[in-house]
Design a protein around this motif. Structure first.
Motif, PDB file in Angstrom:
ATOM      1  N   LEU A   1       0.819  -1.208   0.000  1.00 22.97           N
ATOM      2  CA  LEU A   1       0.000   0.000   0.000  1.00 22.97           C
ATOM      3  C   LEU A   1       0.856   1.263   0.000  1.00 22.97           C
ATOM      4  CD1 LEU A   1      -2.909  -1.006   2.403  1.00 22.97           C
ATOM      5  CD2 LEU A   1      -2.982  -0.737  -0.075  1.00 22.97           C
TER       6      LEU A   1
ATOM      7  N   MET B   1       1.053   6.731  -6.757  1.00 18.62           N
ATOM      8  CA  MET B   1      -0.046   7.642  -7.039  1.00 18.62           C
ATOM      9  C   MET B   1       0.398   9.094  -6.915  1.00 18.62           C
ATOM     10  SD  MET B   1      -3.626   6.060  -5.478  1.00 18.62           S
ATOM     11  CE  MET B   1      -3.639   7.340  -4.303  1.00 18.62           C
ATOM     12  N   ALA B   2       1.142   9.406  -5.865  1.00 19.51           N
ATOM     13  CA  ALA B   2       1.611  10.777  -5.652  1.00 19.51           C
ATOM     14  C   ALA B   2       2.559  11.207  -6.773  1.00 19.51           C
ATOM     15  CB  ALA B   2       2.302  10.895  -4.294  1.00 19.51           C
TER      16      ALA B   2
ATOM     17  N   ARG C   1       0.731   4.159  -2.820  1.00 17.28           N
ATOM     18  CA  ARG C   1       0.515   5.585  -2.528  1.00 17.28           C
ATOM     19  C   ARG C   1       1.632   6.444  -3.095  1.00 17.28           C
ATOM     20  NH1 ARG C   1      -0.845   3.617   2.921  1.00 17.28           N
ATOM     21  NH2 ARG C   1      -3.081   3.340   2.926  1.00 17.28           N
ATOM     22  N   GLU C   2       2.872   5.967  -2.982  1.00 17.24           N
ATOM     23  CA  GLU C   2       3.998   6.717  -3.541  1.00 17.24           C
ATOM     24  C   GLU C   2       3.867   6.834  -5.056  1.00 17.24           C
ATOM     25  OE1 GLU C   2       7.617   4.844  -2.337  1.00 17.24           O
ATOM     26  OE2 GLU C   2       7.226   5.188  -0.211  1.00 17.24           O
TER      27      GLU C   2
END
Length: 87
Positions: free
Chosen positions: A49, A56-57, A53-54
């Motif tokens: 996860l 996505m950012a 998230r990394e």
């Protein structure tokens, strides 16, 4: 002669592998082993996860840069409530 030595070596190798796997299975059978497995699984999920998230950012930053959007001015957009008449 060499054929017999070869097969004895194979038998010893298979026996050692089987012993190691049985010892592993025996250690996982108790509550402590279950806790270790669940802990490793939870760590793997958390790592996955975090990587997601990394990614996505990074992609969001890439898209904002390519579109010429200012992240500071866009950060507050869409977060205003309907009850706030000033915005």
């Amino acid at each position: 002669m060499f054929k017999k030595i070869f097969w004895v070596g194979v038998g010893v190798g298979v026996g050692a592998l089987a012993y190691r796997k049985l010892s592993e299975a025996r250690s996982l059978a108790g509550p402590e082993g279950l806790n270790r497995v669940v802990g490793r699984l939870a760590d793997d999920v958390a790592d996955t996860l975090a990587a997601f998230r990394e990614g996505m950012a990074a992609k969001e930053t890439e898209l904002r840069d390519s579109l010429g959007l200012d992240p500071a001015s866009e950060a507050g957009r869409g977060r205003h409530t309907a009850a706030d008449p000033t915005k």
